[in-house]
Every structure is written in structure tokens, then in C-alpha cells.
Scaffold this motif. Sequence first.
Motif, short mmCIF file in Angstrom:
data_model
loop_
_atom_site.label_atom_id
_atom_site.label_comp_id
_atom_site.label_asym_id
_atom_site.label_seq_id
_atom_site.Cartn_x
_atom_site.Cartn_y
_atom_site.Cartn_z
N VAL A 37 -42.07 34.47 20.71
CA VAL A 37 -40.62 34.22 20.65
C VAL A 37 -39.83 35.44 21.12
O VAL A 37 -38.92 35.34 21.94
CB VAL A 37 -40.21 33.83 19.21
CG1 VAL A 37 -38.68 33.76 19.09
CG2 VAL A 37 -40.83 32.50 18.82
N VAL A 38 -40.21 36.60 20.63
CA VAL A 38 -39.48 37.83 20.97
C VAL A 38 -39.67 38.20 22.44
O VAL A 38 -38.73 38.66 23.11
CB VAL A 38 -39.93 38.99 20.05
CG1 VAL A 38 -39.35 40.32 20.52
CG2 VAL A 38 -39.49 38.71 18.62
N ALA A 39 -40.88 38.00 22.96
CA ALA A 39 -41.14 38.35 24.35
C ALA A 39 -40.28 37.53 25.31
O ALA A 39 -40.02 37.96 26.43
CB ALA A 39 -42.62 38.14 24.68
N ASP A 43 -33.33 41.80 27.12
CA ASP A 43 -32.87 42.94 26.33
C ASP A 43 -31.49 42.69 25.72
O ASP A 43 -31.25 43.05 24.55
CB ASP A 43 -32.82 44.20 27.21
CG ASP A 43 -34.21 44.70 27.57
OD1 ASP A 43 -35.17 44.31 26.87
OD2 ASP A 43 -34.34 45.47 28.54
N ALA A 44 -30.61 42.06 26.48
CA ALA A 44 -29.26 41.83 25.98
C ALA A 44 -29.28 40.88 24.78
O ALA A 44 -28.58 41.11 23.78
CB ALA A 44 -28.38 41.26 27.09
N GLU A 45 -30.08 39.83 24.87
CA GLU A 45 -30.15 38.87 23.77
C GLU A 45 -30.80 39.50 22.55
O GLU A 45 -30.37 39.26 21.40
CB GLU A 45 -30.91 37.62 24.20
CG GLU A 45 -31.13 36.57 23.12
CD GLU A 45 -29.84 35.93 22.61
OE1 GLU A 45 -29.92 35.17 21.63
OE2 GLU A 45 -28.76 36.20 23.18
N LEU A 46 -31.83 40.31 22.77
CA LEU A 46 -32.47 40.98 21.64
C LEU A 46 -31.48 41.93 20.97
O LEU A 46 -31.38 41.97 19.73
CB LEU A 46 -33.71 41.74 22.12
CG LEU A 46 -34.51 42.46 21.03
CD1 LEU A 46 -34.94 41.50 19.93
CD2 LEU A 46 -35.73 43.14 21.64
N THR A 65 -41.35 39.67 10.00
CA THR A 65 -41.48 39.89 11.44
C THR A 65 -40.19 40.45 12.03
O THR A 65 -40.23 41.27 12.95
CB THR A 65 -41.88 38.58 12.16
OG1 THR A 65 -40.98 37.53 11.78
CG2 THR A 65 -43.30 38.19 11.82
N ALA A 66 -39.04 40.06 11.49
CA ALA A 66 -37.77 40.60 11.97
C ALA A 66 -37.70 42.11 11.72
O ALA A 66 -37.21 42.87 12.57
CB ALA A 66 -36.60 39.89 11.30
N ALA A 67 -38.17 42.55 10.56
CA ALA A 67 -38.16 43.99 10.26
C ALA A 67 -39.01 44.76 11.26
O ALA A 67 -38.64 45.85 11.71
CB ALA A 67 -38.65 44.22 8.83
N VAL A 68 -40.15 44.20 11.63
CA VAL A 68 -41.02 44.84 12.63
C VAL A 68 -40.29 44.95 13.97
O VAL A 68 -40.32 45.99 14.64
CB VAL A 68 -42.33 44.04 12.80
CG1 VAL A 68 -43.13 44.55 13.99
CG2 VAL A 68 -43.16 44.11 11.53
N VAL A 69 -39.61 43.89 14.35
CA VAL A 69 -38.88 43.87 15.62
C VAL A 69 -37.80 44.95 15.63
O VAL A 69 -37.67 45.71 16.60
CB VAL A 69 -38.25 42.48 15.86
CG1 VAL A 69 -37.29 42.52 17.06
CG2 VAL A 69 -39.34 41.44 16.09
N VAL A 70 -37.03 45.03 14.58
CA VAL A 70 -35.93 45.99 14.52
C VAL A 70 -36.45 47.42 14.59
O VAL A 70 -35.95 48.26 15.35
CB VAL A 70 -35.09 45.78 13.24
CG1 VAL A 70 -34.08 46.92 13.06
CG2 VAL A 70 -34.38 44.43 13.29
N GLU A 71 -37.49 47.73 13.83
CA GLU A 71 -38.03 49.09 13.81
C GLU A 71 -38.64 49.46 15.15
O GLU A 71 -38.43 50.58 15.65
CB GLU A 71 -39.05 49.22 12.68
CG GLU A 71 -38.43 49.16 11.29
CD GLU A 71 -39.43 48.92 10.19
OE1 GLU A 71 -39.01 48.89 9.02
OE2 GLU A 71 -40.64 48.76 10.49
#
Length: 350
Positions: A37-39, A43-46, A65-71
Amino acid sequence: MSTALTPAGALRRIAFLLERAREPSYRVQAFRTAATVVAALDDAELDRRIATKTLTDLKGIGDKTAAVVVEAHRGELPAYLAKLEEAHAELTPLADDAAALRAALKGDLHAHSDWSDGGSPIRDMAEAAIGIGHEYLALTDHSPRLTVANGLTPERLEQQLDVVAALNEELAPFRILTGIECDILADGSLDQTDELLGRLDVVVASVHSELRAPRAQMTERMLAAVANPHTDVLGHVTGRLVIGRKQRNGTQRPRPESEFDADAVFRACVEHGTAVEINSRPERLDPPRRLLSQAVELGCDFAIDTDAHAPGQLDWQDAGCARAVECGVPADRVINTGSAEELLARTHRG
């Protein structure tokens, strides 16, 4: 310890470590799904999702999983990943090797479009492949007998070749390789005309019917397909499903492996120069580890493929790379680590 991982890379590394630590499959799959999903986000949307704290609005992204993405997006080593790496330090070299093998892959030799049972146009699949750094993508829609998957008749395949030729002019230097996932029929013959098969860049031959045939019969069927000069890759060799597909009545049962003489089939693959597919689809992960290790010992070459039916699924090669490293597959025996020109020289269609 891992540093400078992308958010998707951090999620995939966590999935790798969880799987090798024999954690429940649903936990592993949660991180793999989140990585896909993240891939798919630019960049702008993330950036927007992180700023507005709406990552968890995306299907497949939860609080952990959101915490992992943010960090990871901040350039930090996610706390959850750091904890896993500390607990499973002996597994981190394998994770590094899997990442190196993934970086060496230049393309994917098994993908479907909406011309058969995929969900997206050819262009969308190609642009997604470009977005993850591939140099080429083999378009391998199904052959005619697989009517349930809208298999391509010779006439439709001819039309597809024209479409691919036009797209290749637009997308160069990226290349869509012409191809097919060709059904291996009960007598071992391939489900398409010799003339058309000879014009394709890549032919993946797979068994899709009579999967419960007797061992001797299945062996002869596979041996005939492997020996066919048009066959380049032997697809999802056992036909198993480790995660069953949902049926109309709501049931969802795994599908067992087909029975065949693996020693004879893999030796034939070596003799005829047919690569064994490492199918990365989460519900397949085919061949099983014991057979993959056997194929390595016998000297087979391999293709690490996704069998993607949608653009986001092209990221699934990570799982195939992890399995390949775990079973000792040398990178120089993975045919899609080579350029398109090297691949076509191998298939005698360069």
C-alpha cells in the motif's frame, strides 16, 4: 542495524524477520500488505497522509504499521524494527542478502493485465514496473484454454503484440517483453500455436488443470513441457495455495501440492535450460522450501516473479528474494538479474 530504509522497505524487512522467526502468518502478511500500500503512494501523497494523520484511513494500514511508516519517513530506524533486529540479530544478515538480491533484479517475468484476468491495463502495469526501478516487465497473460481467466486466443494475442510494440516506442528505454503464461495441457503440450510462441520474448509454462493427477502422469506432463524448446520458465511448479481462495459458498481452503518426481523435473530443467520460477504471490510461495533447496542442489536456474495481477503486486518480489536467500539460491542463477538483452539471448529471441 538498518538505516535509511524507505517506509515500504522497513515494513518489508519487518515482514522478513517475523516470517523467519516463525511468527503467525497473519502478522507477516499484515506488514507485507502495508508495504504494498505504501509503495504505491507518491512522495506528495505520503507527505500529506503523514501531515494529516490519515495513514490509517488506507486499507491495510493500522496503528503499528503507520508508526513504522512515519519513523522511516523521518529517516529514523523504526522502534518496532529495532526491537526485532535486537531480538533476532542472527537473521539480519539474511535480510540484508535478500535486499541485495532484490536490488539486483532488473525485471519481472510473470505479470498479467486486463487482457486476461489482471485488473489493470498494460500501460499501468508497465508504469508501475518503471516506478519500482525495473528495466523490463514480461507481459504473460493466460492462454486460450484457461477460459475462466479470459485466456488469449491467437487472434487476441496478435492484437496484444501490436499494442505492446506501440507502448514500447513510448516507454523506451523501458521494455515490455512480449510473453504468455501458457497452460501445460494434459499431454504436456503447450496451449498456443508454435508460430506465435516462437515470436514471444518469454514463455512461462504452468499447470492449471487436473492438479490432482497421479504422480507419474503429472511427471510426464511436466517433463514434456520443460523439454519444449519454447518454454523459458516453469511456473508455480506445485500449483499449491497456502492461502485458499474464497469460494462462492464462503469456504477458503488451502490447495495441496501436485505430486510429481521433482528430481526428474528439475534435472530436465537443467538439461533444457528452463528456469524454475520462484513465485512470490503470498498465497502461492511456490516452490516450497524443500523443493527450492532441491532445485538449487541440482543446478537449476531461477526466475523470481510476482505473478502480479495488479500494479501494487509487483512489490511482491521481496518475498521471493527472501525465500531464495534462505534456500541458498545464487544471484547469478536468477535469470532476471540480467538485462533484457541478456535475457533474450538466453531465450534465443534476441
